[in-house]
Design a protein around this motif. Structure first.
Motif, PDB file in Angstrom:
ATOM      1  N   SER A  39       7.324   0.376  -8.778  1.00 49.60           N
ATOM      2  CA  SER A  39       6.607   0.200  -8.756  1.00 49.60           C
ATOM      3  C   SER A  39       5.775  -0.300 -10.008  1.00 49.60           C
ATOM      4  CB  SER A  39       5.557   1.901  -8.670  1.00 49.60           C
ATOM      5  OG  SER A  39       5.972   2.085  -6.853  1.00 49.60           O
ATOM      6  N   TYR A  40       6.071   0.382 -11.451  1.00 51.72           N
ATOM      7  CA  TYR A  40       6.023   0.576 -12.800  1.00 51.72           C
ATOM      8  C   TYR A  40       5.405  -1.355 -12.818  1.00 51.72           C
ATOM      9  CZ  TYR A  40       4.125   1.439 -17.134  1.00 51.72           C
ATOM     10  OH  TYR A  40       3.170   1.185 -18.071  1.00 51.72           O
ATOM     11  N   GLY A  41       6.431  -1.689 -12.251  1.00 53.13           N
ATOM     12  CA  GLY A  41       7.182  -3.031 -12.831  1.00 53.13           C
ATOM     13  C   GLY A  41       6.008  -4.380 -11.930  1.00 53.13           C
ATOM     14  N   ALA A  42       5.622  -3.823 -10.882  1.00 56.75           N
ATOM     15  CA  ALA A  42       4.450  -4.524 -10.472  1.00 56.75           C
ATOM     16  C   ALA A  42       3.008  -4.123 -10.730  1.00 56.75           C
ATOM     17  CB  ALA A  42       4.445  -3.976  -8.379  1.00 56.75           C
ATOM     18  N   ILE A  43       2.902  -3.181 -11.950  1.00 56.73           N
ATOM     19  CA  ILE A  43       1.829  -2.844 -11.769  1.00 56.73           C
ATOM     20  C   ILE A  43       0.991  -2.649 -13.462  1.00 56.73           C
ATOM     21  CG2 ILE A  43       0.819  -1.456  -9.329  1.00 56.73           C
ATOM     22  CD1 ILE A  43       0.896   0.998 -11.839  1.00 56.73           C
ATOM     23  N   LEU A  44       2.797  -3.222 -14.045  1.00 56.55           N
ATOM     24  CA  LEU A  44       2.215  -3.348 -15.748  1.00 56.55           C
ATOM     25  C   LEU A  44       0.755  -4.296 -16.147  1.00 56.55           C
ATOM     26  CD1 LEU A  44       3.557  -2.969 -18.261  1.00 56.55           C
ATOM     27  CD2 LEU A  44       4.726  -5.546 -17.770  1.00 56.55           C
ATOM     28  N   SER A 164       3.521  -1.117  -4.165  1.00 61.86           N
ATOM     29  CA  SER A 164       2.416  -0.636  -5.413  1.00 61.86           C
ATOM     30  C   SER A 164       1.477  -1.606  -5.610  1.00 61.86           C
ATOM     31  CB  SER A 164       3.729  -0.170  -6.123  1.00 61.86           C
ATOM     32  OG  SER A 164       4.273   0.541  -5.881  1.00 61.86           O
ATOM     33  N   ALA A 165       1.794  -2.900  -5.081  1.00 69.06           N
ATOM     34  CA  ALA A 165       0.928  -3.918  -5.321  1.00 69.06           C
ATOM     35  C   ALA A 165       0.283  -4.413  -4.469  1.00 69.06           C
ATOM     36  CB  ALA A 165       1.296  -5.309  -5.392  1.00 69.06           C
ATOM     37  N   PHE A 166      -0.462  -3.863  -3.226  1.00 63.54           N
ATOM     38  CA  PHE A 166      -1.155  -3.517  -2.166  1.00 63.54           C
ATOM     39  C   PHE A 166      -1.948  -2.368  -2.530  1.00 63.54           C
ATOM     40  CE2 PHE A 166      -2.662  -1.673   1.268  1.00 63.54           C
ATOM     41  CZ  PHE A 166      -3.319  -2.718   2.526  1.00 63.54           C
ATOM     42  N   VAL A 167      -0.726  -1.578  -2.949  1.00 66.39           N
ATOM     43  CA  VAL A 167      -2.273  -0.127  -3.218  1.00 66.39           C
ATOM     44  C   VAL A 167      -2.640  -0.442  -4.924  1.00 66.39           C
ATOM     45  CG1 VAL A 167      -1.780   2.372  -4.258  1.00 66.39           C
ATOM     46  CG2 VAL A 167      -0.111   1.349  -2.443  1.00 66.39           C
ATOM     47  N   ALA A 168      -2.418  -1.139  -5.523  1.00 62.92           N
ATOM     48  CA  ALA A 168      -2.817  -1.270  -6.648  1.00 62.92           C
ATOM     49  C   ALA A 168      -3.942  -1.590  -7.061  1.00 62.92           C
ATOM     50  CB  ALA A 168      -1.831  -1.722  -7.699  1.00 62.92           C
ATOM     51  N   SER A 169      -4.001  -3.172  -5.735  1.00 62.19           N
ATOM     52  CA  SER A 169      -5.203  -4.425  -5.390  1.00 62.19           C
ATOM     53  C   SER A 169      -6.557  -3.465  -4.928  1.00 62.19           C
ATOM     54  CB  SER A 169      -4.586  -4.856  -4.211  1.00 62.19           C
ATOM     55  OG  SER A 169      -4.585  -4.658  -3.277  1.00 62.19           O
ATOM     56  N   SER A 170      -5.866  -1.941  -4.422  1.00 66.42           N
ATOM     57  CA  SER A 170      -7.332  -1.836  -3.271  1.00 66.42           C
ATOM     58  C   SER A 170      -7.470  -0.148  -4.409  1.00 66.42           C
ATOM     59  CB  SER A 170      -6.992  -1.036  -1.886  1.00 66.42           C
ATOM     60  OG  SER A 170      -6.884  -2.216  -1.722  1.00 66.42           O
ATOM     61  N   TYR A 171      -7.070   0.654  -5.052  1.00 69.08           N
ATOM     62  CA  TYR A 171      -6.992   2.029  -5.908  1.00 69.08           C
ATOM     63  C   TYR A 171      -6.453   1.841  -7.061  1.00 69.08           C
ATOM     64  CZ  TYR A 171      -7.613   2.967  -0.744  1.00 69.08           C
ATOM     65  OH  TYR A 171      -7.735   2.921   0.450  1.00 69.08           O
ATOM     66  N   GLY A 172      -5.770   0.699  -7.894  1.00 71.64           N
ATOM     67  CA  GLY A 172      -5.839   0.656  -9.284  1.00 71.64           C
ATOM     68  C   GLY A 172      -4.481   2.041  -9.154  1.00 71.64           C
ATOM     69  N   PRO A 173      -4.152   1.285 -10.741  1.00 71.31           N
ATOM     70  CA  PRO A 173      -2.811   2.453 -10.997  1.00 71.31           C
ATOM     71  C   PRO A 173      -2.460   3.590 -10.704  1.00 71.31           C
ATOM     72  CG  PRO A 173      -4.111   1.774 -13.492  1.00 71.31           C
ATOM     73  CD  PRO A 173      -4.236   0.767 -11.496  1.00 71.31           C
ATOM     74  N   ARG A 174      -4.159   4.043 -10.675  1.00 72.72           N
ATOM     75  CA  ARG A 174      -4.173   5.983 -10.297  1.00 72.72           C
ATOM     76  C   ARG A 174      -3.429   5.164  -9.134  1.00 72.72           C
ATOM     77  NH1 ARG A 174      -6.450   7.358 -15.076  1.00 72.72           N
ATOM     78  NH2 ARG A 174      -8.319   6.107 -16.368  1.00 72.72           N
TER      79      ARG A 174
END
Length: 429
Positions: A39-44, A164-174
């Motif tokens: 997950s962290y690699g996807a949102i770096l 994680s990329a999908f979640v981050a695109s909507s809600y950001g890394p948090r």
């Protein structure tokens, strides 16, 4: 009958519990390494922008986590002969819940680095290599390489990156950090089912031949090797340094392959599938090479792994299109998935079950400078040159060096006799 935490204890007449223990170990490894690191690699890149920092500092999170794991591994390895693994894993999951909740609330990279170093990192140490591999070593003597391969299949790495990329695109890394906190909260009650040793529930390790029918009194481990005997062993250093180089490549790849894809012009969602391919490769490598280690020898497989990885990384520096990058990611993942099973199998066969957790803990300490530096150095190379190519070429050379170390280990008669297994599953003497 119930144990000290009130969890039901089975009698020796019930089904073998080792498979349940292996499944819990696989779940722990998948959530901690596969899901969290993937997950962290996807949102770096998003973390870098969220905290307004450099690529090197953003990627230092992975290095600091591995630093914490490596620094604490000797302590954990020695502790597990006296402290319940069940309790250790429950504490580890709780630390991860607290850590990910805390990092979702901070607004600067520096408190985030502190949290990952001193809360999440120690939690990961209590959930991954030393506790999980010690459990498998205690419960399985037959086909240990195959079981370790199954346990270390990072299925969640393959699924976690696009999720994680999908979640981050909507809600950001948090949003991703909050998701991870919920995952580890669900793990805490699962670890109540962990049983440290088969003897605690009237069972015995899954062993080959007549050992399956031996009384429990005959299943005592060989005498524990003193720490000095481990650290003065050339076999220990050849194996540990080679495994450290391989693990450094894994840390750098996991942390930066999505960012590398973005730098080459891919979108975040598309680049995240590079980690998916890598995760699929690790599943295949962990399963197939773990199984082969019980038949053709773990040291020989480590040599082949180093050579193949060196060639694949060398090709990776010249690739820029999606399909070849997917193929290279899969091959690299295949090798990465086999590192932990092959390392653990070889270490157990050289030093024995009684000394395994201690030797593994110190072996991970040897890995510390390599795994700590890999991801931040790759980020620093990108900051300085605007490309990952120099770092990729350097990693290819290091894989070749690792293959050479394993070759020296192979020609040492004592290590070969202990660690190489023939086609019939018997030790070669």
């Amino acid at each position: 009958m119930r144990d000290e935490l009130g969890v039901g204890v089975v009698s020796s007449t019930e089904r073998f519990l080792g498979w349940r223990i292996a499944a819990i170990g696989a779940l722990s490894m998948n959530c901690t390494i596969g899901l969290a690191w993937g997950s962290y690699g996807a949102i770096l890149v998003q973390v870098q922008h969220e905290f307004a920092t450099s690529r090197a500092l953003a990627s230092a999170v992975l290095g600091l986590e591995t630093l914490a794991i490596a620094a604490l591994s000797p302590l954990v390895g020695a502790m597990l002969n006296r402290v319940s693994i069940r309790i250790a894993m429950m504490v580890g999951a709780t630390l991860n819940v607290v850590g990910y909740l805390a990092v979702s609330l901070v607004h600067s990279i520096w408190p985030a680095l502190f949290i990952f170093s001193f809360i999440v990192g120690p939690g990961m140490c209590l959930l991954t290599m030393v506790p999980v591999n010690t459990l498998v070593t205690r419960w399985f003597e037959r086909d240990r390489g195959r079981i370790l391969g199954l346990v270390h299949m990072p299925i969640f790495l393959m699924l976690g990156a696009p999720i994680s990329a999908f979640v981050a695109s909507s809600y950001g890394p948090r949003g991703v950090f909050l998701m991870l906190a919920c995952v580890f909260a669900c793990l805490v009650p699962v670890f109540l089912l962990v049983v440290d040793r088969p003897e605690m529930v009237g069972q015995r390790p899954l062993a080959a031949g007549k050992r399956d029918d031996a009384p429990l009194s005959d299943l005592k481990s060989v005498t524990e090797i003193p720490l000095a005997g481990i650290l003065w062993s050339a076999d220990f250093w050849l194996l540990s340094l080679g495994a450290a180089v391989l693990s450094a490549g894994s840390a750098a790849f996991t942390g930066h392959i999505v960012a590398n894809g973005i730098a080459l012009g891919l979108s975040l969602q598309t680049a995240s599938f590079l980690l998916t391919a890598y995760g699929a490769g690790t599943i295949c490598g962990s399963l197939i090479l773990g199984w082969l280690s019980d038949r053709v020898g773990s040291i020989r497989l480590l040599i082949v792994l180093g050579i193949v990885q060196a060639g694949t990384w060398w090709l990776l520096s010249a690739l820029s299109h999606f399909n070849p990058l997917i193929a290279a990611s899969f091959v690299i993942g295949t090798g990465t998935g086999a590192i932990i099973p092959l390392h653990s199998v070889t270490l157990a066969r050289i030093f024995g079950q009684a000394s395994f957790s201690k030797a593994l803990g110190w072996s991970y300490l040897v890995k510390m400078p390599f795994t700590f530096a890999a991801a931040p150095l790759a980020g620093a190379v990108f900051d300085a040159t605007g490309s990952y190519r120099l770092g990729i070429d350097a990693q290819a050379c290091l894989y070749g060096f690792a293959a050479l170390l394993f070759a020296f280990l192979l020609i040492r008669p004592q290590a070969l006799a202990k660690a190489e297994i023939g086609r019939e599953g018997l030790e070669i003497h």
